[in-house]
Each structure stands twice: as C-alpha cells, then as structure tokens.
Design a protein around this motif. Structure first.
Motif, PDB file in Angstrom:
ATOM      1  N   ARG A 229       0.795  -1.222   0.000  1.00  0.00           N
ATOM      2  CA  ARG A 229       0.000   0.000   0.000  1.00  0.00           C
ATOM      3  C   ARG A 229       0.828   1.272   0.000  1.00  0.00           C
ATOM      4  O   ARG A 229       0.351   2.316  -0.446  1.00  0.00           O
ATOM      5  CB  ARG A 229      -0.977  -0.005   1.168  1.00  0.00           C
ATOM      6  N   GLU A 326       4.099  -5.299   3.759  1.00  0.00           N
ATOM      7  CA  GLU A 326       2.792  -4.879   3.246  1.00  0.00           C
ATOM      8  C   GLU A 326       2.197  -5.938   2.313  1.00  0.00           C
ATOM      9  O   GLU A 326       0.977  -6.092   2.247  1.00  0.00           O
ATOM     10  CB  GLU A 326       2.917  -3.516   2.568  1.00  0.00           C
ATOM     11  N   ASP A 329       0.513  -8.341   4.485  1.00  0.00           N
ATOM     12  CA  ASP A 329      -0.801  -7.809   4.879  1.00  0.00           C
ATOM     13  C   ASP A 329      -1.819  -7.972   3.742  1.00  0.00           C
ATOM     14  O   ASP A 329      -2.919  -8.468   3.938  1.00  0.00           O
ATOM     15  CB  ASP A 329      -0.699  -6.309   5.223  1.00  0.00           C
ATOM     16  N   ALA A 330      -1.425  -7.541   2.540  1.00  0.00           N
ATOM     17  CA  ALA A 330      -2.381  -7.482   1.423  1.00  0.00           C
ATOM     18  C   ALA A 330      -2.809  -8.872   0.969  1.00  0.00           C
ATOM     19  O   ALA A 330      -3.941  -9.068   0.544  1.00  0.00           O
ATOM     20  CB  ALA A 330      -1.775  -6.719   0.250  1.00  0.00           C
TER      21      ALA A 330
ATOM     22  N   ASP B 220      -4.102  -2.431   6.361  1.00  0.00           N
ATOM     23  CA  ASP B 220      -4.276  -2.648   4.924  1.00  0.00           C
ATOM     24  C   ASP B 220      -5.755  -2.570   4.539  1.00  0.00           C
ATOM     25  O   ASP B 220      -6.601  -3.138   5.222  1.00  0.00           O
ATOM     26  CB  ASP B 220      -3.709  -4.022   4.572  1.00  0.00           C
TER      27      ASP B 220
END
Lengths: 459, 459
Positions: A229, A326, A329-330, B220
């Motif tokens: 992100r 990230e 996370d995504a 996120d």
C-alpha cells in the motif's frame, strides 16, 4: 543509437477518427490481428468477439450520438446501457487498450498471474462484478478494452512466459510484462500497468516503449489487486511520450498533453547515476557516457551532475522490507488459505513479511516519510533528474524479470518516473532512460521526457 | 459526569478463556442473544447458525490443538480448513467481532449501504470470494465474525436506520453507525469501522464508546470498499481504551497494549478547541470548561492551550473538495452505471467531484502535504492534543448523522485519533473527547487516552 519511432501515434489516430478520415475498424484491425495470433504470450484473456463488438458499437455511435444517448440516460431510471455510459467528450474513441491482469474488468476473471485465481480450475476463479475505476474511465472515454495482459504472480518477481518483442530470448521485464510487450509488439497502442518496485519503468526499458508511473495516488486503485500500500501506483505504457500524456489526461481529466511542446525544454537537469551505479552493466556505462556528452551539448539547458545525500543509500533495503511486510498484509487471505499454490519467489517475500516486527515496520514508514521530505529539499532548483531505468539491456529470459534496483528508490519516494526509450546496447536491444522529479511535478517529467525523446530520436 | 464502564473488558475475558475459567460459549451467548434480537437495526447480516458454528469450532480447538493443526497444514498441499488457518498465537480466541458492511467477509455479500449491492434484488448483489485483509487476520487470530453492521451509503452521509443505544431518538452517527451501536448495545465487545471524514470518532462519541482511527496506512485496506484514497482509514471500536489497543495489536502484531499503564501519563497535553469551535453546542462548551478545569488540576502533566496556525482554518473545505473528487474516482463505475440508485446526499458529492478541475485537485493534494508537514512542526513538544470529538450530544435521528466538523481536519492530516467516552450532556447523552497526535505517534494517543479514560471514570 537510433531506434525507429512509431509511425502513427494513438493521439494522431484519434484525430483522424474524430475527423472521419480513419475508421475505428481500420485503425484497430492490425492490433486485433496481431493480438489474436498472440505469438509472444502477451495476453491472459483475449476474445475477438468481445473486441469486435466494441469496435462495431463505437463505430455506430460516433460523436454526436453520444450526446443524444447521454440526454436520454439522464432521464431514465434504468441501468444504463453501454451507449449511455460513454461521455460526450469521449477522448479515447476507438483506441485499443491492454489491461494488466491485476486490474478488474467487469464480466472477466482477474488472474493476478496466480494459481489461486487464474484458470477455471483455480480455487478462487471468478468473474468480477465491476470495472476497476480506471477501466470504468477508459470505457466511458470510448476506449476499446482489448483484454487482460500477463502479469507476474501478484505483480512480484516470478517470471511469466511473455516474450520480449524488442529482444528475442530476453525478458520483457516484470511485473507488467504483457502490457509493455503488447505496446512494443503493436498489439495495442496504449496499456495500463502498475508499479510497486519497478514494474512499469523496467519492462518499458526492456521492451523499448514509454512507461509512465505518475505521482503516487494520482490514479485511484479501486479494483486493482493490492501488493504494497505504500508504493502501489497505476500507470501507463505507450509508444511515445505524447501518447502517455494523452492517456493520463483521459484517465484524470488533466491537461498534461500541452506539456509536449518543442519550446518547453527543462531549465535545469540533474544527471543522477544514483547510489546503485555499481549495478550498471558495461552497456549502460557506454550509453550513459554518450548521453551525458549529448545532453551537455544542448543549448539553453543547464545539465549538471546530481548526487543524492548519503542517507538515500539504504533505500533499496528499506523498500524491500516494507514491500515484504505490506505484501504479507495485502495477501493475508491467500497466504493463510492457499499457501501451497504460491510460488517460491513470492513465498520468500511473504515469509519475510510475516516474520517482520511491526515496530520495525512502523519505524521504516517514518523513515520513508523523512526521505520523501529530504528528497524534496535535495532536488534544489533542478527541474528533473535523468537516471537509468534498468541496469542495462534485458537479461536472458531464464534469469527472471531483471533487477528493479534503479527503480525501487523512486517507487519508495512516490515520485513521477517516465521511461524514455531510444538508446540501445548489445545487439540493438533497448536500454531506457528514466526522468523523475518531485511528487506532484508530473508536468515537469512529461515535458522533459518529451524533450529527451526528441533528442534521442534526432541522433 | 460519570458514565458506567464495561464490567468485563474483552481483554480480561480472553484471559479467562485462555485459563479455562470462562467458556467461549458462555462469554459469547449474551452478545449473540442481543444481536439476534436486533432491536436497534445494527446488523445487515447476522446468522445465528454461522456464529454458533464458529463458537463450537473454536471451543473444540482450544490452544494446543492449533499448533498441531498448523504443523499438519504446513505439510499439506490442500486448501486449508478453518482449523488450519488459525495461528497458534491466536489472540482473539472466541471474542465476537462486528464488521462494518463495506469490509468483505468471504461467502457473504458486502452491501455498502447501497441499493446497488444490498439485498437479493440489487443489480450487483454478490457474495465475496475472499476476506478483507483485516478480516483474514481476525479469523486467523481466532475471532468470531458475528456479521456485518449497518453503514451509511458507501460510508457517506445518508442516514441509515440504526438507533443509538445510548441516546434513544438520537443518531448513532455515521458512517460506521452499526459498529459503534453494536459495541454500545453489548452486541459485540469489539468492532471494525472506517473513517474518511469522521466515521469512527463521531459515532463513537455519540454512542459513548471508544473509537480509534490509527495513523493512515496502518491497516491494509484490501477488501474494503474505497471512498477517498487520501483519507480512508480502518479502525476499531471497543468498550474501553485497553480493548481498542488490544484489538489493534491483534490486527498488526504490534505492542500498543503496554501503553495502557497508570504510570504512563503524558508529559505535555495541548487543549485544542480547533478552528471550528463556533460549531460547539452549549453542551460541549459546558463539558469542555469542566474538562479543562479538571485536567489543569492534574499533577505531573503540563496542560496548555494549543492554537493551530491560521492556515489550518481552511482544512474543512479542502477536505470536502478532495473527498468529493476522490469519491467520484472510486465510485466511477457505480456512478456511470447505476446513477439512479444513488441517493441524493451522495449524488451531490459525486456531482461536485465530477465537476472538479483536476488541476485544482492536484493543487489541493500538494496543500494537504504541506499542512501535514506543518502540523508536525506546529505540535512542538506537545505529546498529544485533546479536542472535541463532535459538536455535542447526538442530534435527533431525523437530522442525519451529525456534523464531522471536528473530525475532518484530523482525517485530512492522517493522524491517529481516539474518542474517549465518559462525559455527558443534556439528558445524560454522551459527548466524546478526542485525543490526537502526529502520524506514527499512535502509542502516545493510546497512552494519553488510557490516562484520560481513567480520569473521566474516576470523577
């Protein structure tokens, strides 16, 4: 060091279509034919019937018709038909567009280059309900959605099987492999891609096309599969700088195309080898030397060496760490549910992300904030920097998608970056040069890229 | 000005569950019963069977079992069963969670409070293929997904029909109306919401619960319907500050809960009426005066008035313009395809966004960047600011969801903001107080909120 320039730009073709001197069908036919006989593995989804339907529909509804339809639709309370969804100011009328396969098109599956989503047998195979925001805008502007182009797995580093039309046997780069190759091969004049590390500028460099990553946040990411992100950015591929600016205008309603004028050269240009120059190939060293000599001979432009302050040296590692965290996370759902379907290059990144300490991640985010502020200051009175797009010509296809080492810093800073083609290394293979500036200074990058493109085309 | 505090925090309940002194089923039953007999219109999707299945599954798989399952799943090449997706360090074991209905849960539709998506008759009604990242994390942590809570239309301003359990006849606020009310009504101890203007802090203020919007980007947003990319932030609702910190830790892997200690009071606190004080109700003026008197009497803490520099005065209009433009981008497909199904309050915003000039939008984005930098400087050596959460008690339900005028600035700055309940206005209705700090200073906000909560509970 000359490379041939596209004969007709998409912008010029549009002018001819609008004036009635070129039919949409005649313009599209060569792109469609090449795409249907896809000998480079550019497409993950391409359907001639779907494309011809759009060509026929748009041909039958030229200009004035749109306004009528729009008036009717405003009065209606029904779902709008396709005709009613086209703006009267349609700016891409009949221009074919290639869409990277992490970006949603309604009614089509989004494969993300992943065994989890791609193909009827994939556990999460499903057709998308709505267009991504950018696709919806392209549709409203009268663009022809050709299909979906190959992406590496979730836009990371596992090479797909797309060939490089500008350098056979070599990688087209990644992750927007198919979009860059589609433009280079004449399968579409315009394409959408995304960059998180180097996924627009690097494949553009390797395929010898223009690739533009605007300032982070310029284009809405709704309907685009997220990777990291803090860096994910939508951008465009085109055959020339004017076309890239023109497509950006159509996507945003801005007026960047006016920057492409011969009297609009930059005032002061920085030559930035970057802190990663040790990764430069002999090919790159050679063309860089020629380029520096050439630019320094230009009248009316101050061209100076530019050195980043030492604190930028760690940017590559910082970017890698934050990307890993990230991405974890995504892709949390995919990782927790279908780990065995994730290939090893991505699995390594996700494992790193999963093992990362949140305190370190949060400190890294703060560090990125200060580097972004520091870059604004460090750029001083330079309008733009000129810096390598890639370590050299595209590496052999077996070696992966190439190293984004000359891209990670700019992705981390969120600054606009344009690959300008025109230089060549070994065997005439492309080596791109990158123009960057501060966040929000996209106009300067476009103007300077147009200037640089003209210089490279003239030599 | 006392309000009753939750008897058992979720964090304490978890401790009891882990020690075996409380069964998951016994803990969940009162929440489930209240939720099934939803007399406040909190839920858009709630299914007792689905919930009981999770309760039973988790009850049968306490602690040690997880580790076994995980080992098995690592060796397997199949899709993981639910059991295999739970981390051995499960931190939410058996705690019920309410999820705002713009956040995806696999297998359930996401209604977004919109006629376009909500209900079997809606044109784009469809079940989601995967969990939003945050939901996937909650599932992996052993949380019980109770269902989806009412949101205003696409998280904007058209009031839904949720009632405020803390102030009958009054709005629960928006857009995370259902999540705030769920916690206030004892239908769930913990909930997820999002804030773009004031959609966490304002409903938390009106419902008398804790609402925390962390620094922008902390969580996120994959699988969360976008509204405005420069501001959209996921956050949490809970009955007390400790529970909010605890849920944030579980969502991020961070250690913010340790900030909640009695010896961890802030060093210097700014009292910030904000540039919008003229919107304050008589109720707010009264409790603010009491609060200032109270805080200034605290030992060991410097409490001073804090005034924002004059350039922050235009933040509300700036935030509104950018929100309108970005909402037009994010909802482009819906707007172009189903305009007649979009209600008037949102339609006005989208029309404004569609009419906006891109040059102005890009200039606004630059302006926001400089205000964010300026705020970092302006805060000087203050640890946190204390500022109103809302103009007063919740307004009558017929008047809409209340004014986010005391929230827009902090959303625009992307800074962490916590609503601390405990104060009351007319008829004992709640008035919240907000604690904010710089981006990345979430720990300071959590620490100071815990301190403030204790002060308000003690009086």
């Amino acid at each position: 060091m000359k490379i041939q320039k596209n004969k007709t730009s998409a912008k010029n073709a549009l002018g001819q279509i609008m004036r009635g001197s070129l039919s949409i069908s005649d313009y599209c036919q060569p792109f469609i034919e090449k795409s249907i006989n896809d000998d480079l593995n550019v497409w993950t989804h391409i359907d001639e019937g779907e494309i011809q339907q759009q060509v026929e529909y748009l041909s039958a509804n030229l200009q004035s018709k749109f306004e009528e339809n729009l008036a009717v639709s405003r009065a209606s309370h029904q779902k709008k038909s396709d005709s009613e969804r086209i703006d009267p100011s349609a700016k891409l009328l009949g221009l074919p567009l290639a869409i990277k396969d992490i970006i949603d098109i309604a009614g089509i599956e989004t494969g993300c280059g992943s065994k989890i989503y791609q193909g009827l047998e994939a556990p999460l195979y499903h057709k998308k309900a709505i267009d991504a925001s950018v696709v919806s805008r392209l549709r409203a502007a009268g663009g022809i959605l050709m299909g979906k182009t190959v992406t590496t797995e979730f836009a990371t580093f596992q090479a797909a099987d797309t060939k490089n039309p500008a350098a056979l046997g070599r990688t087209p780069g990644g992750s927007s492999s198919g979009s860059a190759a589609a433009v280079a091969a004449g399968m579409a004049p315009l394409a959408l891609g995304t960059q998180t590390a180097g996924s627009i500028v690097r494949p553009a460099s390797y395929c010898g096309v223009v690739g533009f990553k605007p300032t982070i946040g310029t284009l809405d990411l709704s309907g685009v599969k997220a990777l990291a992100r803090s860096f994910d950015t939508l951008g465009v591929f085109a055959g020339c700088v004017e076309d890239a600016a023109f497509l950006m205008d159509s996507l945003t309603g801005n007026h960047w195309l006016v920057q492409c004028r011969e009297d609009n050269q930059p005032r002061k240009v920085g030559l930035c080898r970057s802190p990663y120059w040790s990764a430069a190939s002999d090919d790159l060293c050679k063309v860089w030397e020629d380029l520096v000599y050439l630019l320094k001979s230009m009248d009316g432009v101050i061209v100076d060496e530019f050195h980043l302050p030492p604190e930028f040296g760690g940017a590559v590692e910082l970017h890698k760490r934050v990307l890993a965290r990230e991405a974890f996370d995504a892709l949390h759902f995919e990782w927790k549910t279908y780990r065995s379907l994730i290939r090893s290059k991505l699995a390594i990144i996700l494992e790193e992300g999963e093992a990362s300490k949140t305190e370190c991640y949060l400190a890294d985010i703060q560090k990125i904030g200060s580097l972004r502020r520091e870059f604004d200051r460090a750029l001083c009175d330079f309008d733009v920097l000129i810096t390598p797009s890639s370590p050299g010509v595209p590496p052999p296809i077996e070696e992966g998608t190439g190293d984004p080492i000359f891209n990670r810093l700019w992705s981390m800073l969120g600054v606009p970056a344009m690959n300008v083609p025109g230089l060549q290394g070994e065997k005439g293979w492309p080596i791109g040069i990158q123009v960057v500036s501060r966040q929000g200074e996209d106009a300067k990058v476009i103007a300077a890229s147009f200037w640089l493109e003209n210089i490279l085309n003239a030599t």
